[in-house]
Scaffold this motif. Structure first.
Motif, PDB file in Angstrom:
ATOM      1  N   LEU A   1     -10.840 -13.981   4.613  1.00 38.05           N
ATOM      2  CA  LEU A   1     -10.383 -12.825   5.387  1.00 38.05           C
ATOM      3  C   LEU A   1      -9.986 -11.662   4.487  1.00 38.05           C
ATOM      4  O   LEU A   1     -10.194 -10.498   4.831  1.00 38.05           O
ATOM      5  N   LEU A   2      -9.433 -11.978   3.316  1.00 37.74           N
ATOM      6  CA  LEU A   2      -9.086 -10.889   2.399  1.00 37.74           C
ATOM      7  C   LEU A   2     -10.346 -10.180   1.928  1.00 37.74           C
ATOM      8  O   LEU A   2     -10.349  -8.962   1.712  1.00 37.74           O
ATOM      9  N   ASP A   3     -11.435 -10.939   1.791  1.00 38.60           N
ATOM     10  CA  ASP A   3     -12.719 -10.313   1.473  1.00 38.60           C
ATOM     11  C   ASP A   3     -13.162  -9.402   2.610  1.00 38.60           C
ATOM     12  O   ASP A   3     -13.621  -8.282   2.389  1.00 38.60           O
ATOM     13  N   VAL A   4     -13.022  -9.904   3.842  1.00 36.86           N
ATOM     14  CA  VAL A   4     -13.485  -9.151   5.007  1.00 36.86           C
ATOM     15  C   VAL A   4     -12.756  -7.815   5.108  1.00 36.86           C
ATOM     16  O   VAL A   4     -13.357  -6.774   5.352  1.00 36.86           O
ATOM     17  N   VAL A   5     -11.433  -7.823   4.912  1.00 31.10           N
ATOM     18  CA  VAL A   5     -10.688  -6.570   5.042  1.00 31.10           C
ATOM     19  C   VAL A   5     -10.590  -5.820   3.708  1.00 31.10           C
ATOM     20  O   VAL A   5      -9.980  -4.757   3.640  1.00 31.10           O
ATOM     21  N   GLY A   6     -11.188  -6.387   2.652  1.00 29.28           N
ATOM     22  CA  GLY A   6     -11.255  -5.667   1.380  1.00 29.28           C
ATOM     23  C   GLY A   6      -9.939  -5.605   0.618  1.00 29.28           C
ATOM     24  O   GLY A   6      -9.617  -4.594   0.008  1.00 29.28           O
ATOM     25  N   LEU A   7      -9.167  -6.674   0.668  1.00 31.90           N
ATOM     26  CA  LEU A   7      -7.881  -6.665  -0.041  1.00 31.90           C
ATOM     27  C   LEU A   7      -7.781  -7.797  -1.061  1.00 31.90           C
ATOM     28  O   LEU A   7      -6.680  -8.156  -1.465  1.00 31.90           O
ATOM     29  N   GLN A   8      -8.932  -8.325  -1.490  1.00 37.55           N
ATOM     30  CA  GLN A   8      -8.905  -9.484  -2.378  1.00 37.55           C
ATOM     31  C   GLN A   8      -8.037  -9.233  -3.618  1.00 37.55           C
ATOM     32  O   GLN A   8      -7.235 -10.072  -4.000  1.00 37.55           O
ATOM     33  N   GLU A   9      -8.176  -8.038  -4.209  1.00 35.31           N
ATOM     34  CA  GLU A   9      -7.447  -7.802  -5.465  1.00 35.31           C
ATOM     35  C   GLU A   9      -5.961  -7.543  -5.251  1.00 35.31           C
ATOM     36  O   GLU A   9      -5.203  -7.481  -6.214  1.00 35.31           O
ATOM     37  N   PHE A  10      -5.530  -7.396  -4.005  1.00 33.99           N
ATOM     38  CA  PHE A  10      -4.117  -7.137  -3.749  1.00 33.99           C
ATOM     39  C   PHE A  10      -3.384  -8.368  -3.235  1.00 33.99           C
ATOM     40  O   PHE A  10      -2.275  -8.266  -2.760  1.00 33.99           O
ATOM     41  N   LYS A  11      -4.025  -9.532  -3.321  1.00 35.92           N
ATOM     42  CA  LYS A  11      -3.476 -10.661  -2.569  1.00 35.92           C
ATOM     43  C   LYS A  11      -2.129 -11.152  -3.086  1.00 35.92           C
ATOM     44  O   LYS A  11      -1.358 -11.715  -2.331  1.00 35.92           O
ATOM     45  N   GLU A  12      -1.827 -10.907  -4.365  1.00 41.27           N
ATOM     46  CA  GLU A  12      -0.528 -11.362  -4.870  1.00 41.27           C
ATOM     47  C   GLU A  12       0.556 -10.288  -4.757  1.00 41.27           C
ATOM     48  O   GLU A  12       1.699 -10.504  -5.116  1.00 41.27           O
ATOM     49  N   LYS A  13       0.183  -9.118  -4.266  1.00 42.39           N
ATOM     50  CA  LYS A  13       1.173  -8.031  -4.147  1.00 42.39           C
ATOM     51  C   LYS A  13       2.129  -8.302  -3.002  1.00 42.39           C
ATOM     52  O   LYS A  13       1.817  -9.031  -2.067  1.00 42.39           O
ATOM     53  N   ALA A  14       3.286  -7.664  -3.091  1.00 45.53           N
ATOM     54  CA  ALA A  14       4.198  -7.675  -1.950  1.00 45.53           C
ATOM     55  C   ALA A  14       3.679  -6.661  -0.927  1.00 45.53           C
ATOM     56  O   ALA A  14       3.094  -5.651  -1.310  1.00 45.53           O
ATOM     57  N   VAL A  15       3.889  -6.928   0.355  1.00 45.31           N
ATOM     58  CA  VAL A  15       3.282  -6.045   1.356  1.00 45.31           C
ATOM     59  C   VAL A  15       3.843  -4.636   1.307  1.00 45.31           C
ATOM     60  O   VAL A  15       3.145  -3.680   1.624  1.00 45.31           O
ATOM     61  N   TYR A  16       5.117  -4.500   0.869  1.00 43.56           N
ATOM     62  CA  TYR A  16       5.680  -3.141   0.848  1.00 43.56           C
ATOM     63  C   TYR A  16       5.134  -2.305  -0.300  1.00 43.56           C
ATOM     64  O   TYR A  16       5.419  -1.124  -0.401  1.00 43.56           O
ATOM     65  N   GLU A  17       4.358  -2.924  -1.177  1.00 36.88           N
ATOM     66  CA  GLU A  17       3.729  -2.150  -2.245  1.00 36.88           C
ATOM     67  C   GLU A  17       2.421  -1.510  -1.771  1.00 36.88           C
ATOM     68  O   GLU A  17       1.837  -0.725  -2.497  1.00 36.88           O
ATOM     69  N   LEU A  18       1.956  -1.881  -0.587  1.00 39.41           N
ATOM     70  CA  LEU A  18       0.672  -1.373  -0.103  1.00 39.41           C
ATOM     71  C   LEU A  18       0.865  -0.124   0.739  1.00 39.41           C
ATOM     72  O   LEU A  18       1.938   0.111   1.282  1.00 39.41           O
ATOM     73  N   SER A  19      -0.204   0.653   0.876  1.00 36.07           N
ATOM     74  CA  SER A  19      -0.158   1.829   1.749  1.00 36.07           C
ATOM     75  C   SER A  19      -0.204   1.392   3.205  1.00 36.07           C
ATOM     76  O   SER A  19      -0.487   0.235   3.519  1.00 36.07           O
ATOM     77  N   GLY A  20       0.083   2.341   4.096  1.00 34.17           N
ATOM     78  CA  GLY A  20       0.119   2.020   5.523  1.00 34.17           C
ATOM     79  C   GLY A  20      -1.194   1.430   6.025  1.00 34.17           C
ATOM     80  O   GLY A  20      -1.208   0.463   6.784  1.00 34.17           O
ATOM     81  N   GLY A  21      -2.308   2.024   5.597  1.00 36.82           N
ATOM     82  CA  GLY A  21      -3.611   1.526   6.039  1.00 36.82           C
ATOM     83  C   GLY A  21      -3.862   0.107   5.554  1.00 36.82           C
ATOM     84  O   GLY A  21      -4.338  -0.745   6.305  1.00 36.82           O
ATOM     85  N   MET A  22      -3.499  -0.150   4.293  1.00 38.56           N
ATOM     86  CA  MET A  22      -3.686  -1.502   3.753  1.00 38.56           C
ATOM     87  C   MET A  22      -2.795  -2.497   4.491  1.00 38.56           C
ATOM     88  O   MET A  22      -3.192  -3.638   4.738  1.00 38.56           O
ATOM     89  N   GLN A  23      -1.583  -2.068   4.848  1.00 42.07           N
ATOM     90  CA  GLN A  23      -0.686  -2.971   5.580  1.00 42.07           C
ATOM     91  C   GLN A  23      -1.300  -3.372   6.919  1.00 42.07           C
ATOM     92  O   GLN A  23      -1.198  -4.518   7.341  1.00 42.07           O
ATOM     93  N   GLN A  24      -1.959  -2.398   7.573  1.00 41.85           N
ATOM     94  CA  GLN A  24      -2.585  -2.737   8.850  1.00 41.85           C
ATOM     95  C   GLN A  24      -3.791  -3.662   8.655  1.00 41.85           C
ATOM     96  O   GLN A  24      -4.096  -4.487   9.505  1.00 41.85           O
ATOM     97  N   ARG A  25      -4.458  -3.529   7.508  1.00 43.32           N
ATOM     98  CA  ARG A  25      -5.534  -4.485   7.199  1.00 43.32           C
ATOM     99  C   ARG A  25      -4.965  -5.887   7.066  1.00 43.32           C
ATOM    100  O   ARG A  25      -5.551  -6.864   7.540  1.00 43.32           O
TER     101      ARG A  25
END
Lengths: 266, 243
Positions: free
Chosen positions: A119-143
């Motif tokens: 699923l991380l591949d599908v939404v394009g967040l594979q490289e962010f998988k170990e990040k904390a969610v608050y480190e992501l932008s709003g769009g990435m959070q919705q992904r």
């Protein structure tokens, strides 16, 4: 009959001052499996209440909801929900958020990791998988929220203005993603939005609701969602029918708003 | 006027503070060295400070052990809130120092009395922090967990408790500060060992340098406690304020 049936749903909220608000009156919707329904309406028309009832967070005053021939009672994993914002668990990493549903089911580590990775591949967040969610932008959070919902393999996905808090550019990209996910997974989706354009772009079916009491005002079957799959959404917006329908719905909602204002003034 | 005709004025020395009122920094420092090596009143400096710290830590831990579950229960159950809210809200504004006489009557002036006092100082703060941590959870997070198939117990474990930790940490910082202030005050009243006792006894002998040294040490320790708590907070609940 598979799919989601909403049958004569009514919801009344009793207020402490002994009055009550009729949030929904006699709402019936018959949704086939794999359909994408957009629900549109002025604020206060009960669209969020409708979604909360389908999700099982609220019990309706009367009426019932049937999913795949089973009556719905309370919340359940077969009805996933994507919220506008702030529903991710910020004490978990992206990977843990997406894996939350499988983990609650007690799934073993290995199949869970496969689901999450896919699923991380599908939404394009594979490289962010170990990040904390608050480190992501709003769009990435919705992904992340979308992936977390899909990880649970729900039959129906309920979206409560999922793109409402995003900036215009991110929003366009995310609309494309929602369409892509809908086509690839074949899920039944109910999408609540207050953007007419978004409702037209994404809704295979579209319901316009009217307020006081909340009810279905008009229903459309639209070709734009089908056109938008694999095509630039901006091209779809240029379609002449798109503009006419948009104007029609906009003036419809304007009239409703005016009615509310007029009613308040009297 | 000197013999050579120049003006020679010796300015007035003015009003000089005597060391008995305000000793010089050097005197305070040398007294610190002296007490650190020789001790004060049959106990080393480390023992005095260590006893104060020990009381604070035990009192705070007991307060947290009782207060956090109490706060959770109040946040989750109307029954608990109904019974305990008036008690907690009544006890919270009572300064712990006002309880000293009562605690002395009940438990004497020994260790038990002091720890009960510190327990009470920490208890209400921790209960209120835990309660607001629980009731502050965004309903959409709970809804999201439900629609992801979590049970009530799983929501408690994976959503409500982690969500309340930042608030609890804030409460713990406040409670440690209050406890540290309270222990010094309690030792002023009666104690065999402790930072507060040290400065109280010193003041009776007009040893201002020891009093000043004690005040400075108390300040440094209080500040260090807060810094350690902040550091622990950053390390343990990095999501604080990011929700």
């Amino acid at each position: 009959m598979p799919g989601l049936q909403i049958d004569k749903l009514s919801m009344r909220f009793d207020l402490p001052n002994r009055t009550s608000v009729q949030a929904l009156e006699d709402v019936s919707i018959d949704l086939k499996a794999g359909e994408l329904l957009a629900v549109l309406g002025p604020s206060g028309c009960g669209k969020t209440t409708l979604l909360n009832i389908v999700a099982g967070f609220l019990a309706p005053t009367s009426g019932e909801i049937t999913l795949n021939e089973k009556r719905v009672h309370g919340p359940g994993a077969e009805r996933g929900m994507v919220f506008q914002q702030g529903a991710l668990f910020e004490w978990m990493s992206v990977r843990e958020n997406v894996g939350f549903g499988p983990r609650m089911k007690g799934m073993a580590e290995k199949p869970k990791r496969e689901i999450v990775d896919h699923l991380l591949d599908v939404v394009g967040l594979q490289e962010f998988k170990e990040k904390a969610v608050y480190e992501l932008s709003g769009g990435m959070q919705q992904r992340v929220a979308l992936a977390r919902c899909l990880a649970n393999e729900p039959d129906v996905i309920l979206m409560d203005e999922p793109l409402g808090a995003l900036d215009a550019l991110t929003r366009e990209k995310m609309q494309g993603l929602v369409l892509k996910l809908w086509k690839e997974t074949g899920k039944t989706i109910i999408l609540i939005t207050h953007s007419v354009e978004e409702a037209l772009l994404l809704g295979e079916r579209l319901i316009v609701m009217a307020p006081r009491p909340g009810r279905i005002h008009k229903e459309y079957n639209l070709p734009f969602a089908e056109m938008g799959v694999g095509q630039d959404l901006r091209e779809v917006k240029k379609h002449p029918d798109f503009a006419t329908t948009r104007e029609e719905i906009l003036s419809m909602i304007w009239d409703m708003e005016e009615e509310i204002m007029g009613g308040a003034a009297k | 006027m000197t013999a050579k005709g120049t003006l020679n004025i010796k300015p007035s020395t003015g009003w000089q503070m005597e060391p008995i009122w305000l000793p010089s920094p050097e005197a305070v420092l040398s007294r610190l060295g002296e007490i650190a090596t020789l001790g004060f009143r049959n106990s080393t400096l480390a023992e005095h400070l260590g006893f104060s710290l020990f009381r604070v830590i035990v009192g705070f831990l007991l307060g947290a052990i009782v207060g956090i579950p109490l706060g959770y229960a109040m946040g989750l159950s109307n029954w608990f809130r109904g019974w305990f809210d008036p008690i907690v809200e009544f006890m919270r504004p009572v300064p712990p120092l006002a309880l000293i006489p009562l605690v002395i009557i009940w438990a004497g002036i020994g260790e038990v009395g002091k720890i009960i006092l510190l327990f009470l100082a920490a208890l209400w703060i921790m209960a209120i922090a835990a309660r607001s941590g629980v009731s502050g959870v965004r309903i959409s997070k709970v809804h999201a967990a439900y629609s992801l198939g979590a049970s009530k117990w799983q929501i408690m474990r994976h959503v409500i408790i982690p969500n309340s930790l930042p608030e609890i940490f804030t409460g713990a910082r406040v409670a440690m500060g209050v406890c540290w202030g309270t222990v010094v005050a309690a030792e002023l009243v009666a104690a065999e060992k402790g930072a507060g006792m040290m400065i109280m006894v010193a003041s009776k002998f007009q040893s201002t340098d020891i009093v000043l040294m004690g005040i400075i040490l108390i300040g440094i320790i209080g500040f260090t406690i807060d810094m350690l708590m902040r550091w622990a907070e950053r390390w343990l609940v990095p999501w604080k304020g990011k929700g």
